[in-house]
Design an enzyme around this catalytic site. Structure first.
Site, mmCIF file in Angstrom:
data_model
loop_
_atom_site.group_PDB
_atom_site.id
_atom_site.type_symbol
_atom_site.label_atom_id
_atom_site.label_comp_id
_atom_site.label_asym_id
_atom_site.label_seq_id
_atom_site.Cartn_x
_atom_site.Cartn_y
_atom_site.Cartn_z
ATOM 1 N N TYR A 71 18.038 -23.165 -3.058
ATOM 2 C CA TYR A 71 17.229 -23.893 -2.331
ATOM 3 C C TYR A 71 16.862 -23.990 -0.725
ATOM 4 O O TYR A 71 16.087 -23.804 -0.271
ATOM 5 C CB TYR A 71 16.936 -24.780 -3.655
ATOM 6 C CG TYR A 71 15.305 -24.929 -4.484
ATOM 7 C CD1 TYR A 71 16.502 -24.079 -5.544
ATOM 8 C CD2 TYR A 71 14.654 -25.435 -4.970
ATOM 9 C CE1 TYR A 71 15.737 -24.048 -7.181
ATOM 10 C CE2 TYR A 71 13.920 -25.064 -6.265
ATOM 11 C CZ TYR A 71 14.731 -24.667 -6.922
ATOM 12 O OH TYR A 71 14.413 -24.516 -8.326
ATOM 13 N N LYS A 73 28.289 -20.639 -13.801
ATOM 14 C CA LYS A 73 28.736 -18.909 -13.581
ATOM 15 C C LYS A 73 29.630 -18.601 -13.626
ATOM 16 O O LYS A 73 29.467 -17.417 -12.312
ATOM 17 C CB LYS A 73 27.341 -18.222 -13.135
ATOM 18 C CG LYS A 73 27.516 -16.863 -13.450
ATOM 19 C CD LYS A 73 27.079 -16.595 -15.075
ATOM 20 C CE LYS A 73 26.785 -15.145 -15.490
ATOM 21 N NZ LYS A 73 26.900 -15.179 -16.979
ATOM 22 N N ASP A 109 24.556 -18.674 -19.419
ATOM 23 C CA ASP A 109 23.774 -18.329 -20.349
ATOM 24 C C ASP A 109 23.911 -18.529 -21.484
ATOM 25 O O ASP A 109 23.490 -18.939 -22.541
ATOM 26 C CB ASP A 109 24.427 -16.612 -19.781
ATOM 27 C CG ASP A 109 25.737 -16.773 -19.583
ATOM 28 O OD1 ASP A 109 26.189 -17.445 -19.518
ATOM 29 O OD2 ASP A 109 25.977 -14.889 -20.240
ATOM 30 N N ASP A 116 17.514 -26.255 -12.860
ATOM 31 C CA ASP A 116 15.448 -26.167 -12.734
ATOM 32 C C ASP A 116 15.107 -25.509 -13.900
ATOM 33 O O ASP A 116 14.089 -26.230 -14.539
ATOM 34 C CB ASP A 116 14.997 -25.586 -11.302
ATOM 35 C CG ASP A 116 14.013 -24.812 -11.326
ATOM 36 O OD1 ASP A 116 12.740 -25.752 -11.479
ATOM 37 O OD2 ASP A 116 13.260 -23.842 -11.201
ATOM 38 N N ASP A 144 13.160 -26.837 -18.027
ATOM 39 C CA ASP A 144 12.156 -25.664 -18.598
ATOM 40 C C ASP A 144 12.666 -25.940 -19.614
ATOM 41 O O ASP A 144 11.746 -26.814 -20.865
ATOM 42 C CB ASP A 144 11.909 -25.543 -17.894
ATOM 43 C CG ASP A 144 10.758 -25.580 -16.686
ATOM 44 O OD1 ASP A 144 10.968 -26.605 -16.434
ATOM 45 O OD2 ASP A 144 9.586 -24.696 -16.625
HETATM 46 C C1 IPM Z 1 10.914 -28.630 -10.121
HETATM 47 C C2 IPM Z 1 9.798 -27.562 -9.917
HETATM 48 C C3 IPM Z 1 9.957 -27.358 -8.356
HETATM 49 C C4 IPM Z 1 11.844 -27.343 -8.505
HETATM 50 C C5 IPM Z 1 8.810 -26.769 -7.524
HETATM 51 C C6 IPM Z 1 7.858 -27.056 -8.068
HETATM 52 C C7 IPM Z 1 9.529 -26.599 -5.782
HETATM 53 O O1 IPM Z 1 9.592 -26.630 -10.224
HETATM 54 O O2 IPM Z 1 11.001 -29.980 -9.798
HETATM 55 O O3 IPM Z 1 11.471 -28.512 -11.138
HETATM 56 O O4 IPM Z 1 12.170 -25.810 -8.620
HETATM 57 O O5 IPM Z 1 12.649 -27.722 -8.108
HETATM 58 MN MN MN Z 2 11.177 -26.340 -12.610
#
Ligand code: IPM
Ligand code: MN
Length: 351
Positions: free
Chosen positions: A141, A189, A221, A245, A249
């Protein structure tokens, strides 16, 4: 207690879910006799629309002096074509960097009543209660060099970490594990990336200071697979920025909805709290967004920024009671959903 909470509603469903969380924080202040002052400021697309940069100086100044920041979401399809510095997302990366918010805590657990809300069989999901500790100010990032070549034929991003960066996030993960089931799974990884080999070595060193915590290492993975097969086997997952990240999710989907996940971003100064879900422009303004990610983030704010542990637990119990009464937004209860505002009112009434 006196505290100033800076609200950054942002884009998409951000304003709706921040309003829900504010309502709950006001209920907490009333019930426990605290004096919370709420300020609000622009960030992301909501700032760009006013001709301001995505992270205006005033917003950053207000964040530095607040007791805590509660953010909704940033991201707006209208600005997707802009260069990186004019995108709403640049605000999030900027505030994380400026406030040195290197430690991102993303808890994911099954709430009572939601055992069947996600894609996994309830017996696979049973007992799932994990904490993703994501490094938030390094890795791909932020690494340099980065950019698209002037001829448009190549692009580069850089994954780099220093020993101190790995060490400080590892300590956060081990400290958190001590308050939980005392297990850290460090995800990397290392079979391919040198950065991951350094990560593994540093985490192994840090583990020596935590003999009461069990450490294991897992390739990212394999971790993605195991999260879907045996989510209850994880306690604390420690990982770098991009892996965290992605895995968080996945953790959201596993426990029933990304809309349920809160987060705390901690560093040296002001801490920031935000739901994990993002701006979801397709459902904005429809009173259907799940406010639990934001409300549970407010609970984390009470706990981590203000050390109000009883108040935080009270909010979490109020969420649990509302959900176990069968009340939830359509992402978790599609057959018989209630709206964002009704959820917020129900949880606030339970404080
Ligand atoms: C998160 C989001 C952010 C990230 C984006 C919106 C920049 O997906 O906070 O997980 O990738 O960190
Ligand atoms: Mn995210």
């Amino acid at each position: 207690m006196n505290a100033t909470v800076l609200l950054l509603p942002g884009d998409g469903i951000g304003p709706e879910v921040v309003a829900a969380a504010e309502q709950v924080l006001r209920a907490v202040a009333a019930r426990f006799n605290h004096n919370f002052t709420f300020q609000s400021a622009l960030i992301g697309g909501s700032a760009l629309r006013k001709g301001l940069p995505p992270l205006p100086d005033d917003t950053l100044d207000a964040a530095r002096t607040a007791s805590a920041v509660l953010l909704g979401a940033v991201g707006d399809p209208e600005f997707d074509k802009g260069d990186s510095s004019r995108r709403p997302e640049a605000a999030l990366l900027g505030i994380r960097r400026e406030l040195q918010l290197y430690a991102n805590l993303r808890p994911a657990r099954v709430w009572p009543g939601l055992e069947a809300a996600g894609p996994l069989k309830p017996e696979v999901l049973a007992g799932t209660d994990m904490l993703v500790v994501r490094e938030l100010t390094g890795g791909l990032y932020y690494g340099e060099p980065r950019g698209i070549a002037p001829d448009g034929r190549s692009a580069v991003n850089t994954m780099s970490y220093t020993r101190p960066e790995i060490e400080r996030i590892a300590r956060r993960a081990f400290d958190a594990a001590r308050t939980r089931r005392k297990r850290v799974t460090s995800v990397d990884k290392a079979n391919v990336l040198e950065v991951s080999r350094l990560w593994r070595a540093v985490v192994t060193d840090v583990a020596n200071d935590y003999p009461d915590v069990t450490l294991d290492h897992m390739l990212v993975d394999a971790c993605a697979m195991k999260l879907a097969l045996a989510p209850a086997s994880f306690d604390v997952i420690l990982t770098e920025n991009l892996f965290g990240d992605i895995l968080s999710d996945e953790a959201g989907a596993i426990v029933g909805s990304l809309g349920l996940l809160p987060s705390a971003s901690l560093g040296a100064g002001t801490s920031l709290f935000e739901p994990v879900h993002g701006s979801a422009p397709d459902i904005a303004g429809k009173d259907i967004a799940n406010p639990i990610g934001a409300i549970a983030s407010a609970a984390m704010l009470l706990r981590h920024a203000l050390s109000l542990n009883d108040e935080a637990s009270t909010v979490e119990r109020a969420i649990a009671r509302t959900l176990s009464a069968g009340r939830g937004t359509r992402d978790v209860f599609p057959a018989n959903p209630v709206g964002t505002r009704e959820m917020a009112a129900s949880i606030a009434a339970g404080i």
